[in-house]
Design a protein around this motif. Structure first.
Motif, PDB file in Angstrom:
ATOM      1  N   TRP A 136       9.026  -1.245   0.005  1.00 37.72           N
ATOM      2  CA  TRP A 136       8.311  -1.780   1.073  1.00 37.72           C
ATOM      3  C   TRP A 136       7.798  -3.232   0.740  1.00 37.72           C
ATOM      4  CZ3 TRP A 136       9.162   0.998   5.341  1.00 37.72           C
ATOM      5  CH2 TRP A 136       9.529   2.245   5.224  1.00 37.72           C
ATOM      6  N   LEU A 137       7.830  -3.541  -0.672  1.00 37.48           N
ATOM      7  CA  LEU A 137       7.674  -4.895  -0.854  1.00 37.48           C
ATOM      8  C   LEU A 137       8.661  -5.870  -1.028  1.00 37.48           C
ATOM      9  CD1 LEU A 137       4.973  -4.342  -3.734  1.00 37.48           C
ATOM     10  CD2 LEU A 137       4.689  -5.073  -1.420  1.00 37.48           C
ATOM     11  N   VAL A 140       8.995  -8.291   1.584  1.00 32.46           N
ATOM     12  CA  VAL A 140       8.133  -9.368   1.359  1.00 32.46           C
ATOM     13  C   VAL A 140       8.489 -10.404   0.251  1.00 32.46           C
ATOM     14  CG1 VAL A 140       5.556  -9.626   0.699  1.00 32.46           C
ATOM     15  CG2 VAL A 140       6.380  -7.738   2.090  1.00 32.46           C
ATOM     16  N   MET A 276      -3.166  -8.535  -2.154  1.00 36.52           N
ATOM     17  CA  MET A 276      -2.378  -8.888  -0.798  1.00 36.52           C
ATOM     18  C   MET A 276      -2.393 -10.309  -0.780  1.00 36.52           C
ATOM     19  SD  MET A 276      -2.639  -6.674   2.659  1.00 36.52           S
ATOM     20  CE  MET A 276      -3.493  -7.958   3.750  1.00 36.52           C
ATOM     21  N   ILE A 279      -0.331 -12.437  -2.750  1.00 35.97           N
ATOM     22  CA  ILE A 279       0.925 -12.557  -2.515  1.00 35.97           C
ATOM     23  C   ILE A 279       1.253 -13.485  -1.126  1.00 35.97           C
ATOM     24  CG2 ILE A 279       2.970 -11.071  -1.780  1.00 35.97           C
ATOM     25  CD1 ILE A 279       1.671  -8.775  -3.440  1.00 35.97           C
TER      26      ILE A 279
END
Lengths: 464, 286
Positions: A136-137, A140, A276, A279
């Motif tokens: 799921w990263l 991102v 978080m 990032i």
């Protein structure tokens, strides 16, 4: 073949609506291909198909995990039939789009690899594999570093070997997921059914989750239990001194509501929040708007009460002990006492929300931070009050609301907080009015719930 | 062919040794009641025998096949009723049974519908909506339905009411009266064992202490009353498990009748046998 068909049916039986939406999305992707068979549209259709496939695989993974318990391995041909079912679904949902993509001029080889990756990680996520979070990263990471994204696309397009990596990676993920599914481990400790109530926390989903928790999760859980135990000891000493059982009852209902518990929660939240933020901070541009950050804060604050809702339903049969210990004049009075103790969950939730917002302020322009915090104070208070009202109103329901509860609380929490923060940043007076209105609404809702609880004798039935 | 064979089976939970190099062999089809106190490891033993929990040492074979990788034809001969049935709460009873039926060629739909009706289990309900007793009935129905040759039941009747317990035992006996069927069930309800005329296997100290028919067990453990004199209540002798009633009641294990009589004669007594229920025996030796 009948066994394979049973496997394919299971996700539909378990999550009909979710599977229907995913199937419709896949059909929509197919229609898009037929109506606009241009190269660009092929990739758009494949992206929609991949999205639906990933979530369908996720739902399937959840169902297969619930079926793949040690007892199920006694079914003759159990593993073989599951392999056949998964292979058949892969052929239908990856193989056919791959061929169609190739036929329409796109690279079927790359498309197949990407779909296999999506399906593999969806399945892994559904089985609860912690490492699947990494997938799921990916969006991102690709969003943060556009240069890296361009390199990945170029490698996939130009290198004959790079697409193979997609298949190899998907195969590795499926292999690891398969090992999770078929592993036979020691179960949660059980007692004789003659000794244990059917709602005992060692059974069912909670036991499975506790069992599946990783080392860090187990350590954190152990720490939580240890702190709660210390707090409970202290509460019992106070009970012995003052003969007031109120505090002990509160710890029974809200076992982590003490300074050590709150500190642990704040610290763990701060750690995750820092990662978080680190990032997100890498992303070029202005950063997310404060109201959006506030909406997340409100959402997380409110959905804490979903856990409280479930916990209150599970603890109902155990409340009988405290009922006889306290000896209230009526069962209604006892309901009032239990309800009264839950008020204390509001300041804890607000504190949690404010810590989150303070962390999120790192992404907000310095000039807006004070307003954002003031708005969040209103918003999180309103969210928490709405959450508590929800817990009270649902205290006597026969079974826990799951998805519906999360949706109701999530929407209410995120709307309250984002509205309060947006209004305060726009104009402090407007913020005060909007915040005041939201808190008043939350309080009204909570009081309505409080009255509701006190109108009936507490239900000691276990949830179904 | 040997139905079940466990050699040196060892299972630990941390430092606690639950099964301690346990040996057990079943060669002939029969009904066996597995007795043991709470925490003796009955459930662990059953789960290890079926390969449902990993063991730390030793080997287990079912119908001659290592339990870690039994072929489908062996699995098709095995039925199991877990101690607590908390699986698949979202499935409807009907869906659950149809899912399982798909794996067996020998599934008996008539038996299933008959038992569902007689035991009043609503096939349209979700498993999560069933009471604990109804879930247990469902687990039993599911285990019996494929007509297994080896049926292992882990406290199968603890959640059932007396009527259903009796019905269940009747069904069980019907199943076991047929040739080639073996049933192993753990229970605390010794009257059920008496009714089923099961052989008794005692699990104690991580080992099967014995596996005996009820008649043999009653010969092994006896209660006698002394008529005439009596020893000091603290009197001890090998094979004398307990001295009660002021020395006039003895519980003896593996002590031949003549030896008991000789022993009693030392105190100027004669002996007479006093009946013991299975429960009495279990309390004395369990």
């Amino acid at each position: 073949m009948f066994m394979v068909w049973q496997w394919i049916k299971l996700p539909w039986q378990r999550s009909f609506l979710g599977m229907l939406i995913m199937a419709l999305l896949m059909v929509g992707a197919g229609v898009l291909l037929v109506l606009a068979p241009k190269a660009k549209m092929v990739w758009a259709a494949l992206a929609i198909h991949a999205y639906a496939l990933m979530f369908a695989a996720l739902l399937s993974g959840m169902v297969y995990t619930s079926i793949c318990r040690p007892e199920s391995h006694l079914l003759p041909g159990f593993r073989r039939s599951l392999v056949h079912a998964m292979t058949l679904q892969a052929l239908l949902l990856i193989g056919i789009p791959m061929v169609v993509a190739q036929w329409l001029g796109a690279s079927g080889f790359i498309a197949g690899g990407a779909l296999a990756m999506a399906a593999a990680f969806g399945l892994a996520s559904g089985t609860g594999a912690k490492w699947a979070i990494l997938f799921w990263l990916v969006p991102v990471v690709l969003g943060i570093w556009p240069e890296f994204r361009a390199q990945v696309v170029a490698a996939l397009r130009d290198s004959p070997i790079a697409p193979l990596l997609l298949y190899a990676f998907a195969a590795l993920v499926v292999r690891l997921t398969w090992q999770r599914l078929i592993a036979i481990r020691d179960g949660a400790p059980t007692l004789s059914p003659a000794d244990v109530s059917p709602t005992d926390m060692r059974y069912g989903v909670e036991a499975l989750q506790a069992q599946q928790a990783g080392k860090f999760g187990k350590w954190l859980l152990g720490l939580q239990h240890g702190f709660s135990s210390i707090a409970f000891e202290g509460a019992l000493k106070r009970v012995e001194r003052s003969r007031s059982i109120d505090h002990a009852l509160q710890l029974m209902l809200l076992p982590n509501l003490h300074w050590r518990g709150l500190l642990l929660e704040i610290l763990t939240t701060a750690v995750f929040l820092s990662i978080m933020l680190l990032i997100i901070n890498q992303q070029p541009g202005k950063g997310p708007p404060p109201s959006m950050l506030a909406s997340y804060v409100g959402l997380l604050t409110a959905i804490r009460f979903q856990q409280l809702h479930r916990a209150m339903l599970l603890i109902r049969p155990s409340l009988v002990d405290a009922y006889f210990t306290l000896g209230p004049s009526s069962a209604r009075e006892y309901a009032g006492l239990v309800a009264r103790n839950l008020w204390k969950s509001v300041p804890a939730a607000v504190l949690f929300g404010m810590v989150l917002m303070a962390g999120a302020c790192a992404l907000i322009a310095p000039a807006q931070r004070t307003e954002a915090m003031i708005g969040a104070a209103f918003g999180t208070t309103a969210s928490a009050l709405i959450g508590l009202g929800y817990v009270w109103i649902t205290l006597d329901v026969p079974r826990a609301f799951n998805l519906l509860g999360v949706m109701i609380l999530g929407i209410a929490g995120s709307m309250s907080c984002s509205l309060a923060v947006a209004a305060t940043i726009a104009d402090p007076v407007a913020g005060l009015i909007a915040g005041g209105f939201l808190v008043a609404f939350g309080l009204g809702f909570a009081l309505r719930g409080y009255r509701h609880v006190r109108q009936f004798a507490l239900n000691f039935d276990a949830p179904t | 062919m040997t139905i079940l064979q466990a050699n040196g089976l060892t299972k630990r939970f941390g430092a606690q040794v639950v099964l301690n190099a346990l040996d057990w062999q079943i060669d002939e089809p029969r009904v066996i009641g597995l007795l043991g106190r709470n925490g003796a490891g009955k459930s662990t033993l059953i789960r290890c025998l079926l390969g449902l929990t990993p063991h730390d040492g030793g080997a287990v074979a079912l119908y001659g096949h290592e339990v870690s990788a039994p072929p489908p034809q062996v699995l098709a001969r095995i039925g199991y009723v877990p101690q607590s049935f908390d699986l698949f709460p979202w499935m409807k009873v009907q869906q659950y049974l149809r899912f399982h039926a798909a794996f067996y060629a020998s599934w008996q739909p008539d038996l299933v519908s008959g038992l569902l009706g007689r035991w009043e289990v609503d096939a349209a309900k979700k498993i999560g909506e069933l009471s604990q007793g109804q879930r247990q009935k469902l687990a039993i129905i599911r285990a019996i339905a494929p007509d297994p040759d080896l049926l292992l039941l882990d406290e199968p009747v603890a959640s059932l009411d007396p009527q259903t317990r009796r019905l269940f035992l009747e069904e069980l006996l019907k199943l076991t009266r047929r040739p080639g069927k073996t049933v192993i069930f753990s229970t605390h309800i010794t009257t059920d064992l008496e009714r089923s005329d099961a052989e008794i296997a005692l699990l104690k100290g991580g080992k099967i202490q014995f596996s005996l028919t009820q008649d043999s067990l009653r010969e092994r453990v006896r209660r006698v009353r002394l008529i005439g004199g009596a020893p000091d209540p603290h009197f001890r002798h090998p094979g004398l498990l307990r001295v009660g009633e002021g020395g006039t009641e003895w519980i003896v294990e593996q002590l031949p009748p003549q030896e008991v009589e000789t022993l009693a004669a030392r105190f100027g007594s004669t002996v007479e046998a006093a009946p013991m229920s299975l429960e009495d025996i279990f309390i004395e030796i369990g």
